[in-house]
Design an enzyme around this catalytic site. Structure first.
Site, short mmCIF file in Angstrom:
data_model
loop_
_atom_site.label_atom_id
_atom_site.label_comp_id
_atom_site.label_asym_id
_atom_site.label_seq_id
_atom_site.Cartn_x
_atom_site.Cartn_y
_atom_site.Cartn_z
N GLU A 85 0.83 -1.19 0.00
CA GLU A 85 0.00 0.00 0.00
C GLU A 85 0.87 1.25 0.00
O GLU A 85 1.98 1.24 0.50
CB GLU A 85 -0.90 0.00 1.25
CG GLU A 85 -1.87 -1.16 1.22
CD GLU A 85 -2.74 -1.26 2.46
OE1 GLU A 85 -3.62 -2.12 2.48
OE2 GLU A 85 -2.55 -0.48 3.41
N CYS A 345 -0.57 5.86 9.76
CA CYS A 345 0.60 5.11 10.22
C CYS A 345 0.18 3.85 10.95
O CYS A 345 -0.68 3.89 11.82
CB CYS A 345 1.43 5.93 11.20
SG CYS A 345 2.04 7.44 10.51
N1 SAH Z 1 9.69 0.56 10.27
C1 SAH Z 1 9.87 1.98 10.15
C2 SAH Z 1 9.01 2.60 9.09
C3 SAH Z 1 7.52 2.52 9.37
S1 SAH Z 1 6.99 4.11 9.75
C4 SAH Z 1 9.67 2.61 11.50
O1 SAH Z 1 9.33 1.90 12.44
O2 SAH Z 1 9.92 3.79 11.65
C5 SAH Z 1 5.45 3.85 10.49
C6 SAH Z 1 5.31 4.64 11.76
O3 SAH Z 1 4.00 4.47 12.31
C7 SAH Z 1 6.26 4.16 12.82
O4 SAH Z 1 6.68 5.24 13.60
C8 SAH Z 1 5.36 3.24 13.62
O5 SAH Z 1 5.85 2.96 14.87
C9 SAH Z 1 4.09 4.04 13.65
N2 SAH Z 1 2.90 3.24 13.95
C10 SAH Z 1 2.75 1.92 13.89
N3 SAH Z 1 1.50 1.58 14.21
C11 SAH Z 1 0.83 2.72 14.47
C12 SAH Z 1 -0.50 3.02 14.81
N4 SAH Z 1 -1.40 2.06 14.90
N5 SAH Z 1 -0.83 4.30 15.00
C13 SAH Z 1 0.07 5.29 14.83
N6 SAH Z 1 1.35 5.06 14.48
C14 SAH Z 1 1.72 3.80 14.29
#
Ligand code: SAH
Length: 352
Positions: A85, A345
């Site tokens: 996605e 996110c």
């Molecule tokens: N693996 C990398 C890139 C993904 S970025 C990383 O961890 O940075 C995606 C972002 O969204 C990350 O900061 C992750 O922790 C956050 N995230 C994951 N699940 C989420 C959720 N349900 N709500 C808000 N942020 C979330």
């Protein structure tokens, strides 16, 4: 599109360099959807390229547009049938931000994130990564040309930033991510400024080191979320390999190499990491890194994904922010875009 293949075909067919430049501009900057739309080249060449080369390496299965037209998610089917996605988010009038995936699935298995639930499938190629932006350029282009039902003036405008915050951990796919970054900043191709691109990582030290050396002007975001090893281990298993002490060390090195600001991402999870004690732990940890003026904390509203986690209340988030600010930290509460299309996110799961 594979730019090397394009060049190869044009060289084999004795095309001059300026022709290559014309085609690259049409594809990468103007966002044409087919070679047949490039009116500056001959019919024969258009037909040859159509036969030999795909502009996009995937099929578009579904596009979901939020009611306010401000977040749009696409489900893409790759050549081997895997799905990813990508999300287009309005980042202000006339400005769009693309949220990219870097892997199919994710190996990190962060407890709160939807992407990790399906496990890791494979790395994306640089072409599959950059094609996500090509796709959105085409999408914006088509919608403004055809003046479709998108009444939002925003859609007349351009992509101004790219974030590697979709599915996957970019630094566990460094070689392909690196190639994609080169294409994004290449003046002949996408022509983005380095500073309009951000990479987010859960803290893979080797990746951060290489990134600092090779792309010091591209922005770095760290998905920290917990400032104690006990909690971070429990919710982000990657912390067992790259704990807070190792993250601190790599950030100190990053600052001495680049002197650039780093964004600390902190999702607010009700009853889990949002107490005053947690704010104290975060403040203490960030201060211990030593470059407070180069750290910026983004407090992120948790997007509920059907898991047990709940978002912190607005009041809790504000108290948390106040605590950090009293300690001299710079903090923003980030509004969450894309929830309605499950494109916020941590909501990306490849199955819209
Ligand atoms: N693996 C990398 C890139 C993904 S970025 C990383 O961890 O940075 C995606 C972002 O969204 C990350 O900061 C992750 O922790 C956050 N995230 C994951 N699940 C989420 C959720 N349900 N709500 C808000 N942020 C979330």
């Amino acid at each position: 599109m594979n730019n090397e293949n394009l060049i190869k075909i044009l060289v084999e067919n004795n095309q001059p360099n300026y022709r290559t430049a014309q085609i690259q501009k049409a594809i990468y900057q103007d966002g044409v959807s087919g070679f047949s739309e490039i009116s500056t080249i001959s019919k024969e060449l258009r037909e040859l390229l159509t036969k030999e080369l795909n502009i996009l390496s995937f099929m578009v299965e579904k596009v979901l547009v939020s009611k306010d037209n401000c977040s749009i998610k696409a489900l893409l089917k790759l050549a081997d049938g895997e799905k990813i996605e990508t999300v287009l988010l309005s980042s202000g009038p006339g400005k769009w931000s693309v949220c990219l995936s870097s892997q199919v699935g994710c190996a990190l298995n962060c407890q709160f994130c939807a992407t990790g639930k399906g496990g890791f499938k494979r790395n994306l190629t640089a072409e599959e990564i950059t094609d996500q932006v090509l796709f959105w350029r085409q999408y914006l282009n088509k919608n403004q040309n055809a003046n479709l039902k998108m009444q939002n003036d925003n859609l007349r405008n351009t992509i101004s930033s790219i974030v590697y915050m979709g599915m996957g951990e970019p630094f566990l796919n460094w070689e392909e991510v690196k190639k994609s970054l080169h294409d994004f900043v290449d003046k002949k191709l996408f022509a983005f400024g380095s500073r309009s691109i951000s990479i987010s990582t859960a803290g893979i030290s080797e990746g951060i080191e290489k990134f600092a050396d090779e792309f010091p002007q591209v922005n770095l975001a760290i998905s920290l979320h917990f400032a104690s090893d006990v909690k971070r281990n429990a919710y982000m298993p990657i912390n067992k390999k790259y704990n807070l002490a190792s993250l601190k060390k790599v950030l100190q090195d990053y600052f001495s190499k680049t002197n650039r600001q780093v964004f600390i991402e902190y999702i607010m999870l009700s009853g889990i990491n949002d107490s005053e004690e947690d704010a104290h732990a975060l403040s203490t940890y960030l201060k211990s890194i030593g470059k407070r003026q180069l750290l910026h904390v983004n407090l992120i509203a948790y997007n509920e994904t059907g898991s047990l986690f709940k978002a912190s209340s607005g009041n809790k988030v504000h108290l948390f922010k106040d605590y950090l600010e009293k300690g001299g930290m710079s903090v923003t509460i980030r509004k969450s875009l894309g929830q309605e299309v499950q494109g916020a996110c941590g909501q990306l799961a490849g199955e819209a």
